[in-house]
Design an enzyme around this catalytic site. Structure first.
Site, short mmCIF file in Angstrom:
data_model
loop_
_atom_site.label_atom_id
_atom_site.label_comp_id
_atom_site.label_asym_id
_atom_site.label_seq_id
_atom_site.Cartn_x
_atom_site.Cartn_y
_atom_site.Cartn_z
N LYS A 214 -39.43 144.72 47.71
CA LYS A 214 -40.64 145.44 48.08
C LYS A 214 -41.22 146.13 46.85
O LYS A 214 -40.51 146.84 46.13
CB LYS A 214 -40.35 146.47 49.17
N ASP A 243 -43.12 141.63 47.38
CA ASP A 243 -43.94 141.89 48.58
C ASP A 243 -44.58 143.27 48.48
O ASP A 243 -43.90 144.29 48.51
CB ASP A 243 -43.04 141.81 49.82
N GLU A 269 -46.42 138.53 47.72
CA GLU A 269 -46.75 138.51 49.13
C GLU A 269 -47.66 139.68 49.51
O GLU A 269 -47.44 140.81 49.04
CB GLU A 269 -45.44 138.58 49.93
N GLU A 296 -48.25 137.69 57.30
CA GLU A 296 -47.57 138.67 58.16
C GLU A 296 -48.55 139.44 59.03
O GLU A 296 -48.28 139.72 60.19
CB GLU A 296 -46.77 139.64 57.28
N ASP A 319 -46.47 134.19 61.84
CA ASP A 319 -45.37 134.78 62.61
C ASP A 319 -45.70 134.65 64.09
O ASP A 319 -46.72 135.17 64.57
CB ASP A 319 -45.22 136.27 62.22
N HIS A 346 -42.99 134.79 58.43
CA HIS A 346 -42.51 136.16 58.50
C HIS A 346 -41.73 136.27 59.80
O HIS A 346 -42.08 135.65 60.80
CB HIS A 346 -43.70 137.13 58.51
N GLY A 348 -40.83 138.76 62.35
CA GLY A 348 -40.80 139.94 63.18
C GLY A 348 -39.78 139.83 64.30
O GLY A 348 -39.36 140.84 64.88
#
Length: 410
Positions: A214, A243, A269, A296, A319, A346, A348
């Site tokens: 991240k 990301d 990302e 995402e 997603d 992605h 979730g």
């Protein structure tokens, strides 16, 4: 026959700083869960993903959609599910709250995913097997391709799938080999540099050959330092993804991405606002050869179509618990196949549902079996948690889509 529909608000606080990113610093992983109770005793479970607040609103909307299914047989529902999806997503009053995005679309995802789960359970097979055994015509009948006709008609979708039938058997070994995963939990935003370093070592020891960090710090030097830590530990042959979770504006994204070229990222990302197709097109040109991954927070097939048309996305992260569920996921995957762009979802759903969908994408549609995101934090809450061994998703064998939660099955 579906005798009743129930909806549950399931929330799971995370431990430590897990799940944190540049925008979402204190998430509560949550599901708006729709359950279809069949008179055979089977229960189809589907859900949409949120980060806590507002999950109850999604549940309320899912109750509204669910009422349309009561009294129907699941085979009847799925025989022409694309038409039902179109009808529900264009409900004359609910549509105003979207259209095809936000609370109402998440709610439709929850109900849609429950339909696919019940369908597979009723046939006694895992969802991946149900999907790969369907004919191209049967698959397309489950899709709503409205507003895509300029790029993909129903006839074209059928021909695309038929074209892959000839080589389908050559891709079946993935079922024995398992689908590769990548570790997205090495570097949550709030983790210390030392924890990032230790997590990278752990991921390598567990067999992962790709991992994600991240980024999006107020001080770009923090991002650069941490990215170099990951590359140093991972070595030159491991894929390292970055990301930003939409944190940067366009000038920031251009400047920071160019500074991050030194670690040779496999992708960057969600660098900026997910609705800004033009900004991503500008960015992609400005930071080449770095590639962009996004999806995402892209809510529907129309915006995915725009991203593909713009040429800005090198990886699509659609997603099924963010768009309108499995049906819309497959429609987007077909578009991506037409454009030759890989689908790397992605998750979730923590990979529970998507482990089925990527197998379908690869076997029936001919998508490259690149890898699937792995997030471990909710594994203990599933009846049949995804099995990742040696960095690889093992093929699920239990009927359904692997989305049953323990708290709703006790």
């Amino acid at each position: 026959m579906i005798r009743k529909v129930t909806v549950a608000d399931a929330r799971f606080p995370l431990e430590g700083d897990a799940g944190s990113d540049a925008i979402h610093r204190d998430p509560i992983y949550s599901y708006a869960v729709a359950q279809l109770h069949d008179d055979s005793g089977l229960v189809g479970s589907g859900f949409a993903f949120t980060l806590g607040e507002g999950n109850d609103l999604v549940c309320k909307a899912a109750e509204y959609y669910g009422r349309a299914l009561q009294g129907k047989d699941i085979e009847e529902v799925m025989a022409n599910f694309g038409a039902l999806f179109l009808q529900l997503s264009n409900d004359q009053q609910f549509r105003w709250l979207g259209p095809h995005k936000g609370v109402v679309h998440l709610a439709l995802a929850s109900v849609t995913n429950a339909c696919y789960d019940l369908w597979a359970k009723k046939r006694g097979v895992p969802l991946w097997k149900l999907l790969i055994d369907l004919s191209p015509e049967q698959i397309v009948s489950t899709l709503d391709l409205s507003y895509l006709e300029d790029e993909l008609t129903a006839a074209q979708a059928i021909e695309l799938l038929k074209g892959q039938q000839l080589t389908k058997e050559s891709r079946m070994p993935i079922l024995e080999q398992g689908y590769p995963g990548y570790d997205t939990s090495i570097g949550w935003f709030n983790y210390s540099d030392e924890l990032v370093r230790e997590n990278c070592k752990k991921a390598l020891a567990e067999g992962f050959t790709a991992m994600k960090l991240k980024v999006g710090s107020a001080d770009p030097q923090r991002d650069i330092r941490r990215a170099h830590i990951v590359r140093e530990v991972a070595g030159p042959d491991v894929k390292v993804m970055l990301d930003a979770n939409q944190q940067w504006n366009l000038p920031q994204a251009i400047a920071i991405c160019n500074k991050l070229k030194g670690i040779d990222p496999y992708w960057v990302e969600e660098p900026t606002h997910p609705d800004d197709v033009n900004a991503h097109a500008t960015l992609a040109k400005a930071i080449a050869p770095i590639k962009l991954a996004l999806g995402e927070h892209v809510p529907n097939k129309i915006i995915f179509k725009n991203y593909l048309q713009s040429g800005s996305a090198s990886f699509i992260q659609v997603d099924a618990v963010r768009v309108g569920g499995v049906s819309e996921f497959i429609a987007v995957s077909l578009l991506c196949k037409k454009y030759g762009v890989p689908v790397v979802p992605h998750v979730g759903d923590m990979g529970q549902l998507h482990q089925h969908l990527v197998l379908f994408n690869h076997i029936a549609m001919g998508h490259e079996a690149l890898f699937l995101e792995h997030i471990p934090h909710l594994q203990k809450h599933f009846v049949n948690p995804a099995q990742i061994i040696g960095g690889v998703y093992k093929t699920p064998q239990v009927p359904g889509s692997s989305c049953d939660l323990l708290i709703l099955n006790n």
